[in-house]
Motif scaffolding. Sequence first.
Motif, PDB file in Angstrom:
ATOM      1  N   LEU A 236      -6.110   6.443   1.959  1.00  0.00           N
ATOM      2  CA  LEU A 236      -5.360   5.210   1.720  1.00  0.00           C
ATOM      3  C   LEU A 236      -3.932   5.279   2.259  1.00  0.00           C
ATOM      4  O   LEU A 236      -3.421   4.293   2.797  1.00  0.00           O
ATOM      5  N   ALA A 237      -3.271   6.435   2.126  1.00  0.00           N
ATOM      6  CA  ALA A 237      -1.886   6.556   2.593  1.00  0.00           C
ATOM      7  C   ALA A 237      -1.752   6.323   4.093  1.00  0.00           C
ATOM      8  O   ALA A 237      -0.861   5.573   4.528  1.00  0.00           O
ATOM      9  N   PRO A 238      -2.602   6.922   4.957  1.00  0.00           N
ATOM     10  CA  PRO A 238      -2.496   6.630   6.394  1.00  0.00           C
ATOM     11  C   PRO A 238      -2.758   5.159   6.717  1.00  0.00           C
ATOM     12  O   PRO A 238      -2.072   4.579   7.569  1.00  0.00           O
ATOM     13  N   LEU A 239      -3.747   4.554   6.036  1.00  0.00           N
ATOM     14  CA  LEU A 239      -4.048   3.145   6.289  1.00  0.00           C
ATOM     15  C   LEU A 239      -2.873   2.258   5.875  1.00  0.00           C
ATOM     16  O   LEU A 239      -2.483   1.335   6.608  1.00  0.00           O
ATOM     17  N   LEU A 240      -2.298   2.529   4.718  1.00  0.00           N
ATOM     18  CA  LEU A 240      -1.154   1.747   4.251  1.00  0.00           C
ATOM     19  C   LEU A 240       0.037   1.932   5.179  1.00  0.00           C
ATOM     20  O   LEU A 240       0.732   0.954   5.514  1.00  0.00           O
ATOM     21  N   ALA A 241       0.278   3.173   5.622  1.00  0.00           N
ATOM     22  CA  ALA A 241       1.396   3.432   6.542  1.00  0.00           C
ATOM     23  C   ALA A 241       1.221   2.658   7.843  1.00  0.00           C
ATOM     24  O   ALA A 241       2.185   2.083   8.376  1.00  0.00           O
ATOM     25  N   ALA A 242      -0.004   2.630   8.362  1.00  0.00           N
ATOM     26  CA  ALA A 242      -0.267   1.891   9.608  1.00  0.00           C
ATOM     27  C   ALA A 242       0.015   0.404   9.426  1.00  0.00           C
ATOM     28  O   ALA A 242       0.601  -0.243  10.305  1.00  0.00           O
ATOM     29  N   LEU A 243      -0.390  -0.153   8.288  1.00  0.00           N
ATOM     30  CA  LEU A 243      -0.141  -1.570   8.017  1.00  0.00           C
ATOM     31  C   LEU A 243       1.356  -1.872   7.919  1.00  0.00           C
ATOM     32  O   LEU A 243       1.836  -2.884   8.435  1.00  0.00           O
ATOM     33  N   VAL A 244       2.086  -0.986   7.256  1.00  0.00           N
ATOM     34  CA  VAL A 244       3.539  -1.168   7.129  1.00  0.00           C
ATOM     35  C   VAL A 244       4.208  -1.089   8.498  1.00  0.00           C
ATOM     36  O   VAL A 244       5.093  -1.895   8.830  1.00  0.00           O
TER      37      VAL A 244
END
Length: 308
Positions: A236-244
């Motif tokens: 989840l952290a990599p996916l959220l970082a990419a979205l941000v």
Amino acid sequence: MIQTVLSTLVEVIVPLSIPVAAGALLGRYKNLDTKPLLTLYLYFLSPAIILDTLATAEISFDDVYKTLAFSLLNLFLLWGLATLIGKILKLAPPEAAGLTLISTFTNSVNYGLPLVLLAFGQLGLDKASVYVIAQMVIVNTIGVYFAARSQFSVRSAVKSVFSLPAIYAAILALLLRALGLHMPHELASGVSMAAGAYSPVVLAILGAQMVKVQVAHTERNVQLAFWTGLTVRLLLAPLLAALVLLALNITGTLFSVLLILASMPVAVNSVVLAERFGSSPSLVSRCIVWTTLASFLALPVLIAVVGG
């Protein structure tokens, strides 16, 4: 794709694994005391690499602004995600606090910087410098708050930040840049030499710390928090970082570097906070070990995807 991942594994992870393995062996069989090395890292090597990098870094004000915006926005979104999951799963307060530490703080300093340097070169290290300074400040302020909200003191948090030599090295580097000045050649050479020792020393410290992390048998109610922490940090952290990053319109090398740093395994220092403030240290310890081991396979894939 597979060839790219294997190439990244050989060219980036294998060189990093040598000092990590050396530190692990010394810690396991020679009982390497990391406290003097941590003092060396904190008060000498860290300020040296920050001063050496920031004084000559090819970074713009736009890079600084976007990096700080990403650091804060990503942090608070991860905090919100961990808090929401903790409530949904009805985690006890210690496990909820531990999950917050696992979700929000990554090993971006003593693992991330050497990785970025090998994967993206000096330009990547330049881009990473602002993020690392921001993380040092965040861990010593907001990190303490996450671990011990009832014991949090703004005064002690500010004091802990300004006890870090790296902060003064960053201020000095920024002043030199603003005034258009340069360090004398002899002094700059000495600082660069010290900065060159940063990667092997901190990676050896990481290896020694890894074998000393106590991974005791945990109670059943901690198991759910453990698997949740792994899922958040690794997926989840990599996916959220990419979205941000996409929302902030961050592209190019800065996008790649920030995504990698935000996807690093759990910070080793998290267990120090967890032990000090009773935030389920056994949970945090297990997540440190397993996210670090998983990163040796996951990070080459991520680097290959972003084009390192």
